[in-house]
Design a protein around this motif. Structure first.
Motif, PDB file in Angstrom:
ATOM      1  N   ILE A   1       0.855  -1.188   0.000  1.00 33.96           N
ATOM      2  CA  ILE A   1       0.000   0.000   0.000  1.00 33.96           C
ATOM      3  C   ILE A   1       0.890   1.236   0.000  1.00 33.96           C
ATOM      4  CG2 ILE A   1      -1.794   1.243   1.257  1.00 33.96           C
ATOM      5  CD1 ILE A   1      -2.526  -1.565   2.489  1.00 33.96           C
ATOM      6  N   VAL A   2       0.849   1.965  -1.101  1.00 33.96           N
ATOM      7  CA  VAL A   2       1.700   3.143  -1.280  1.00 33.96           C
ATOM      8  C   VAL A   2       0.873   4.396  -1.015  1.00 33.96           C
ATOM      9  CG1 VAL A   2       3.166   4.422  -2.896  1.00 33.96           C
ATOM     10  CG2 VAL A   2       3.083   1.917  -2.993  1.00 33.96           C
ATOM     11  N   MET A   3       1.335   5.212  -0.075  1.00 31.41           N
ATOM     12  CA  MET A   3       0.686   6.487   0.215  1.00 31.41           C
ATOM     13  C   MET A   3       1.581   7.585  -0.364  1.00 31.41           C
ATOM     14  SD  MET A   3      -2.065   5.548   1.687  1.00 31.41           S
ATOM     15  CE  MET A   3      -2.674   7.171   2.174  1.00 31.41           C
ATOM     16  N   ASN A   4       1.237   8.028  -1.560  1.00 34.79           N
ATOM     17  CA  ASN A   4       2.098   8.934  -2.309  1.00 34.79           C
ATOM     18  C   ASN A   4       1.675  10.398  -2.142  1.00 34.79           C
ATOM     19  OD1 ASN A   4       4.107   9.578  -4.523  1.00 34.79           O
ATOM     20  ND2 ASN A   4       2.213  10.359  -5.427  1.00 34.79           N
ATOM     21  N   THR A   5       2.660  11.255  -1.946  1.00 35.54           N
ATOM     22  CA  THR A   5       2.404  12.691  -1.849  1.00 35.54           C
ATOM     23  C   THR A   5       2.537  13.333  -3.224  1.00 35.54           C
ATOM     24  OG1 THR A   5       3.240  12.766   0.418  1.00 35.54           O
ATOM     25  CG2 THR A   5       3.113  14.848  -0.757  1.00 35.54           C
ATOM     26  N   GLU A   6       1.447  13.903  -3.711  1.00 32.52           N
ATOM     27  CA  GLU A   6       1.339  14.588  -5.002  1.00 32.52           C
ATOM     28  C   GLU A   6       1.393  13.604  -6.174  1.00 32.52           C
ATOM     29  OE1 GLU A   6       0.307  17.479  -5.424  1.00 32.52           O
ATOM     30  OE2 GLU A   6       0.643  18.424  -3.477  1.00 32.52           O
ATOM     31  N   GLU A   7       0.227  13.400  -6.776  1.00 33.30           N
ATOM     32  CA  GLU A   7       0.083  12.434  -7.862  1.00 33.30           C
ATOM     33  C   GLU A   7       1.000  12.728  -9.037  1.00 33.30           C
ATOM     34  OE1 GLU A   7      -3.527  10.428 -10.512  1.00 33.30           O
ATOM     35  OE2 GLU A   7      -3.946  12.039  -9.081  1.00 33.30           O
ATOM     36  N   LYS A   8       1.260  14.002  -9.331  1.00 30.75           N
ATOM     37  CA  LYS A   8       2.063  14.354 -10.504  1.00 30.75           C
ATOM     38  C   LYS A   8       3.467  13.752 -10.426  1.00 30.75           C
ATOM     39  CE  LYS A   8       3.343  18.803  -8.415  1.00 30.75           C
ATOM     40  NZ  LYS A   8       3.251  20.279  -8.537  1.00 30.75           N
ATOM     41  N   TYR A   9       4.016  13.646  -9.209  1.00 31.34           N
ATOM     42  CA  TYR A   9       5.360  13.093  -9.078  1.00 31.34           C
ATOM     43  C   TYR A   9       5.365  11.590  -9.343  1.00 31.34           C
ATOM     44  CZ  TYR A   9       6.347  17.553  -6.782  1.00 31.34           C
ATOM     45  OH  TYR A   9       6.485  18.876  -6.496  1.00 31.34           O
TER      46      TYR A   9
ATOM     47  N   VAL B   1       0.344  -4.108  -5.812  1.00 33.92           N
ATOM     48  CA  VAL B   1       0.682  -2.729  -5.437  1.00 33.92           C
ATOM     49  C   VAL B   1      -0.519  -1.824  -5.681  1.00 33.92           C
ATOM     50  CG1 VAL B   1       2.154  -0.730  -5.918  1.00 33.92           C
ATOM     51  CG2 VAL B   1       3.136  -3.038  -5.918  1.00 33.92           C
ATOM     52  N   GLU B   2      -0.913  -1.087  -4.660  1.00 34.25           N
ATOM     53  CA  GLU B   2      -1.974  -0.096  -4.823  1.00 34.25           C
ATOM     54  C   GLU B   2      -1.470   1.255  -4.359  1.00 34.25           C
ATOM     55  OE1 GLU B   2      -4.947  -0.418  -1.201  1.00 34.25           O
ATOM     56  OE2 GLU B   2      -4.558  -2.439  -1.994  1.00 34.25           O
ATOM     57  N   VAL B   3      -1.816   2.287  -5.093  1.00 29.81           N
ATOM     58  CA  VAL B   3      -1.284   3.628  -4.828  1.00 29.81           C
ATOM     59  C   VAL B   3      -2.425   4.570  -4.491  1.00 29.81           C
ATOM     60  CG1 VAL B   3       0.103   5.534  -5.722  1.00 29.81           C
ATOM     61  CG2 VAL B   3       0.587   3.191  -6.467  1.00 29.81           C
ATOM     62  N   HIS B   4      -2.279   5.291  -3.386  1.00 24.43           N
ATOM     63  CA  HIS B   4      -3.253   6.297  -2.958  1.00 24.43           C
ATOM     64  C   HIS B   4      -2.516   7.628  -2.813  1.00 24.43           C
ATOM     65  CE1 HIS B   4      -6.036   2.979  -2.062  1.00 24.43           C
ATOM     66  NE2 HIS B   4      -4.970   2.374  -1.573  1.00 24.43           N
TER      67      HIS B   4
END
Length: 309
Positions: free
Chosen positions: A36-44, A61-64
């Motif tokens: 579970i990936v908690m990503n800051t700022e989708e554009k990056y 893998v799932e990205v939020h």
């Protein structure tokens, strides 16, 4: 059969090191269920995905995405953990790289046998790690495993609570019982939670057989900012840190590091190390007393300026 462990990874501007981490997790002897990936700022994250076919092959893998303003060291991890239904989870950072295929298996052993409710890995210096930072890795992450609890407070001081979620496994039921990571903090969410574990009468395991490569060659100013934030976190949580020895660990490190540099023929590095250590201490003391400082100065001293917004 449901997997017994999920992985939680907060990311910011992930690069090749993150792709390498996913590949290493794919080859673990104990396979994770969900990553579970908690990503800051989708554009990056989209920049990483563009043209990177390797990322598309991982079905687990799932990205939020969260915005930069929403990100918080504690609460963002909590959001990822809530998405997991596994009895254990492992928090990692995007730049931690497992040394071998047995990191997850070894990391979970103290949890599965009931010895501890948190288990953190040994961090090894990367090949490009400078001599001073390499020694600090060894100082903080020795080659012997250890269980830590309330009875160690007098001998270890603040090191009793030391527990890095660069790579750490958690018992989910106990994590929920203790309220998870603190929701809003500038730094040290892992140590603040670990302090709650110790105070509840449970154990933390330092598991030296579980090893990841992770190191930074920070310059003196970056260390100043980092230690300022460390001081702020301790000032903001007197219930955790007041009355616990802290500065003595830094003094012990400097003494041992000076002797090590002499012994290894790196005496030329002693003065720069002392200079950097002085700035670390200054940053830490200013952070501990940040309520006395003008807000503008606090913003300039801090590494995590989003915290103050």
């Amino acid at each position: 059969m449901d997997a017994i462990v999920d992985i939680i990874i907060p990311t910011l501007k992930p690069g090749q090191e993150f792709a390498d981490l996913l590949q290493a997790l794919e080859t673990q002897s104990l396979r994770p269920g969900r990553i579970i990936v908690m990503n800051t700022e989708e554009k990056y994250f989209e920049r990483l995905k563009y043209g990177n076919k390797q990322l598309k092959k991982y079905a687990n893998v799932e990205v939020h995405h969260v915005s930069e303003r929403e990100f918080d060291h504690g609460n963002t991890r909590n959001q990822g953990i809530k998405r997991s239904g596994a009895p254990y989870f492992v928090c990692m950072t995007q730049d931690a790289l497992p040394k071998d295929a047995f990191v997850l298996e070894k990391l979970l052993e103290p949890l599965r046998n009931g010895e501890a409710v948190v288990s953190y890995a040994r961090q090894l210096p990367r090949p490009d790690c400078a001599p001073v930072e390499s020694f600090i890795r060894e100082f903080n992450y020795p080659n012997e495993s250890r269980l830590k609890g309330q009875e160690d407070l007098e001998a270890l001081g603040i090191k009793t609570f030391f527990c890095s979620n660069v790579c750490a496994a958690y018992n989910r039921a106990v994590f929920d019982e203790l309220g998870g990571f603190i929701r809003h903090t500038i730094f040290n969410e892992d140590m603040i939670y670990a302090a709650g574990v110790v105070k509840s009468g449970r154990k933390i395991a330092y598991t030296a057989q579980a090893q990841v490569y992770h190191s930074h060659n920070y310059n003196w100013m970056e260390n100043f900012h980092r230690n300022f934030d460390m001081g702020v976190s301790q000032a903001d949580h007197p219930d955790v840190f007041d009355g616990i020895r802290s500065e003595s660990e830094g003094i012990r490190l400097v003494k041992q590091l000076t002797a090590h540099l002499k012994k290894t023929g790196n005496s030329r590095l002693i003065l720069p190390m002392l200079w950097g250590s002085g700035w670390k201490f200054l940053g830490y003391r200013l952070g501990k007393n940040y309520t006395w400082l003008p807000r503008g100065l606090v913003m300039r001293c801090s590494m995590n300026r989003r915290y103050w917004q």
